[in-house]
Design an enzyme around this catalytic site. Structure first.
Site, PDB file in Angstrom:
ATOM      1  N   GLU A  34     -45.434-120.523 -27.058  1.00  0.00           N
ATOM      2  CA  GLU A  34     -44.107-120.525 -26.190  1.00  0.00           C
ATOM      3  C   GLU A  34     -43.033-121.029 -27.295  1.00  0.00           C
ATOM      4  O   GLU A  34     -42.951-122.181 -27.250  1.00  0.00           O
ATOM      5  CB  GLU A  34     -44.398-121.196 -24.978  1.00  0.00           C
ATOM      6  CG  GLU A  34     -45.453-120.720 -23.896  1.00  0.00           C
ATOM      7  CD  GLU A  34     -44.691-121.228 -22.692  1.00  0.00           C
ATOM      8  OE1 GLU A  34     -44.699-120.276 -21.715  1.00  0.00           O
ATOM      9  OE2 GLU A  34     -44.911-122.332 -22.232  1.00  0.00           O
TER      10      GLU A  34
ATOM     11  N   HIS B 260     -47.190-128.174 -21.896  1.00  0.00           N
ATOM     12  CA  HIS B 260     -45.722-127.349 -21.889  1.00  0.00           C
ATOM     13  C   HIS B 260     -44.843-128.045 -22.736  1.00  0.00           C
ATOM     14  O   HIS B 260     -44.721-129.233 -22.703  1.00  0.00           O
ATOM     15  CB  HIS B 260     -45.385-127.163 -20.331  1.00  0.00           C
ATOM     16  CG  HIS B 260     -44.510-126.170 -20.354  1.00  0.00           C
ATOM     17  ND1 HIS B 260     -43.144-126.585 -20.253  1.00  0.00           N
ATOM     18  CD2 HIS B 260     -44.633-124.811 -20.015  1.00  0.00           C
ATOM     19  CE1 HIS B 260     -42.492-125.371 -20.162  1.00  0.00           C
ATOM     20  NE2 HIS B 260     -43.279-124.246 -19.819  1.00  0.00           N
TER      21      HIS B 260
HETATM   22  P1  PGA Z   1     -39.634-118.524 -18.726  1.00  0.00           P
HETATM   23  O1  PGA Z   1     -40.671-119.992 -18.779  1.00  0.00           O
HETATM   24  O2  PGA Z   1     -40.657-117.431 -18.393  1.00  0.00           O
HETATM   25  O3  PGA Z   1     -38.832-118.883 -17.563  1.00  0.00           O
HETATM   26  O4  PGA Z   1     -39.126-118.400 -19.934  1.00  0.00           O
HETATM   27  C1  PGA Z   1     -41.863-120.055 -19.557  1.00  0.00           C
HETATM   28  C2  PGA Z   1     -42.402-121.426 -19.251  1.00  0.00           C
HETATM   29  O5  PGA Z   1     -41.956-122.169 -18.327  1.00  0.00           O
HETATM   30  O6  PGA Z   1     -43.384-121.592 -19.832  1.00  0.00           O
END
Ligand code: PGA
Length: 244
Positions: free
Chosen positions: A161, A89
């Site tokens: 992401e 992450h």
């Molecule tokens: P979010 O977080 O949906 O709050 O942007 C995504 C994540 O923590 O990977």
């Protein structure tokens, strides 16, 4: 890092009450609930793998056991009843200095143990503004995952992401998400072939919410979402699941 034991248990119960309800149980997607470590075993007992609902951890160490105070290993996660683990992450990369090389070891440890890694990749805003986002994402995949034999790689889920979209309320447009997912599939096809690339699940994460999820998920190469903030509210999370 949200919610105490009682709060987290209440949230998971709220989500499961909705998703296990035969009237709302019309979704076709798998759902993976990834709470903090102290809730893994409890959540696994509550989900039971029924209704396509599973549990995952948010991180794990690459060693099976040993003197790594404060860490949790893949076999420990598995023994809790979890089936998945999030690896790499952006917050782990950013605040805990986790490198592509370290994350390669974590992915291998998870796979060896029988957990499915949800492997996160994505660029910072500066990288995108410099036009280097494709290069960066390719490097992350290459340095962490391309060492894996095909039969192991096939078990992985990738989450794209963009760091600038996580927790900011700024979502990638469906076109930006699609463009990157298509690119990821292309580099994987080059390495492992079209079939593996086609079967791979690529999730989008970063300010995905009840309002924008359906449009993001409708993109041909977006297979689902990694939901942060919106997963902390039962109604929003359930709406996202139902739109998948
Ligand atoms: P979010 O977080 O949906 O709050 O942007 C995504 C994540 O923590 O990977």
């Amino acid at each position: 890092m949200n919610m105490t034991l009682g709060e987290g248990k209440g949230l998971i119960k709220g989500i499961l009450d909705e998703l296990k309800n035969p009237e709302t149980y019309t979704y076709k997607t798998d759902v993976v609930i990834c709470p903090p470590f102290y809730l893994l075993n409890l959540a696994a007992g509550m989900t039971d793998g029924a209704h396509g609902i599973y549990v995952g951890a948010q991180n794990c160490h690459y060693e099976d056991k040993g003197a790594f105070t404060g860490e949790i290993s893949a076999p420990m996660v598995l023994s809790s009843g979890a089936k998945y683990v999030i690896i790499g992450h952006s917050e782990r990369r950013q605040y805990f200095a986790e490198s592509n090389e370290l994350l390669a070891k974590k992915a291998k440890a998870a796979l060896k143990t029988g957990l499915t890694p949800i492997f996160c990749i994505g660029e910072l805003l500066e990288t995108r503004n410099a036009g280097k986002h494709f290069e960066l994402v390719e490097q992350q995949v290459n340095e962490s995952l391309f060492d894996l034999p095909e039969e192991e790689f096939r078990k992985i889920v990738i989450a794209y992401e963009p760091v600038w979209a996580i927790g900011t309320g700024v979502t990638a447009t469906p076109a930006q998400a699609q463009e990157m997912h298509e690119f990821i599939r292309k580099i994987i096809a080059k390495k492992y072939g079209e079939v593996v690339a086609g079967d791979l699940k690529i999730l989008y994460g970063g300010s995905c919410n009840a309002q924008n999820a359906a449009e993001l998920f409708s993109q041909p190469d977006v297979d689902g979402g990694l939901i942060g903030g919106a997963s902390l509210k039962v109604a929003d999370f359930v709406k996202i699941v139902l739109s998948a």
